[in-house]
Design a protein around this motif. Structure first.
Motif: not given
Length: 265
Positions: A61-74
């Motif tokens: 989750y933190i290694n991927i540089e792209e912006t996430h739309t999904i939350s870390f918890e999910k």
């Protein structure tokens, strides 16, 4: 109105439209979140679908540089469901003999599988450095599950045997002082239990060979002080290991300090 895949319209109480994202995986319908636009909701659906069909891990989750739309918890919930075939609403990842609860991206706590049901239905929160869950409308400190008092101090009243304060497996936690008003110290290599009560300062009730004796001495003094009208708010100790007869025998014979007796007189 044709919406993009994985997107559904919802309405707030005031009638405002927003968009919910969800998907079905292995016959499990999973809600992914709410978004102000259809495009964001669809991007979340695509990201979740890609995750479930990949070998990405929690740390990615933190290694991927792209912006996430999904939350870390999910993200954690989905990775665990993909790998372990069990879906939890809280951010839990199952290991072979324990599980990890991801409080946030940088913080993870380890628990025994015996606690899996509890933490899969209770979200861990933090306030003033203390971890707690909401249980029946109350804020319950997670340390209470180990018999540790709310005011207990790490390193003094309990210790983490492997020096890892995020490892809450039962075998890793040793309780040193489990009773109100009781502190353990060492003398000539042997444990000695000191009972104290606070009345405008600390008063030593006595020093005892066993933890139970010190806890009962504290109870006895609290009852005497209450009867004398000096204090009435102290919580006494419940000692499960002793029968009523054993408790009464110790209570009737236990000695308390001269200073306490003088105060009572």
């Amino acid at each position: 109105m044709n919406l993009k895949k994985g997107v559904y319209i919802a309405h707030k109480k005031d009638g405002t439209i927003y968009y919910r994202s969800s998907l079905t995986y292995q016959n499990k319908h999973i809600s992914l979140g709410s978004f102000p636009t259809e495009d964001e909701a669809h991007l979340c659906y695509l990201e979740a679908l890609n995750l479930l069909n990949s070998t990405l891990s929690v740390s990615d989750y933190i290694n991927i540089e792209e912006t996430h739309t999904i939350s870390f918890e999910k993200w954690v919930c989905l990775v665990n469901f993909r790998d372990n075939k069990l879906y939890f609403k809280t951010p839990i990842y199952l290991m072979s003999k324990y599980f990890i609860y991801y409080y946030d991206i940088n913080t993870e706590y380890k628990f025994d599988v015996d606690d899996l049901f509890y933490y899969s239905t209770h979200k861990i929160m933090k306030r003033n450095g203390h971890l707690f869950v909401a249980d029946f409308g109350m804020q319950v400190n997670i340390l209470s599950r180990y018999g540790i008092k709310n005011y207990a101090v790490a390193g003094k009243d309990y210790i983490f045997l492997n020096d890892d304060p995020t490892d809450f497996r039962y075998k890793n936690i040793k309780i040193i002082n489990r009773y109100n008003g009781v502190t353990m110290t060492m003398k000539n290599g042997m444990p000695l239990y000191i009972a104290k009560v606070h009345i405008n300062g600390d008063y030593i009730i006595g020093k005892y060979k066993t933890e139970h004796e010190a806890a009962i001495a504290y109870n006895k003094v609290c009852h005497l002080l209450k009867d004398a009208g000096i204090i009435n708010t102290y919580q006494t100790n419940y000692i499960e290991a002793l029968s009523p007869i054993q408790y009464a025998s110790i209570h009737s014979t236990i000695k308390i300090s001269k200073k306490i007796r003088a105060l009572l007189n």
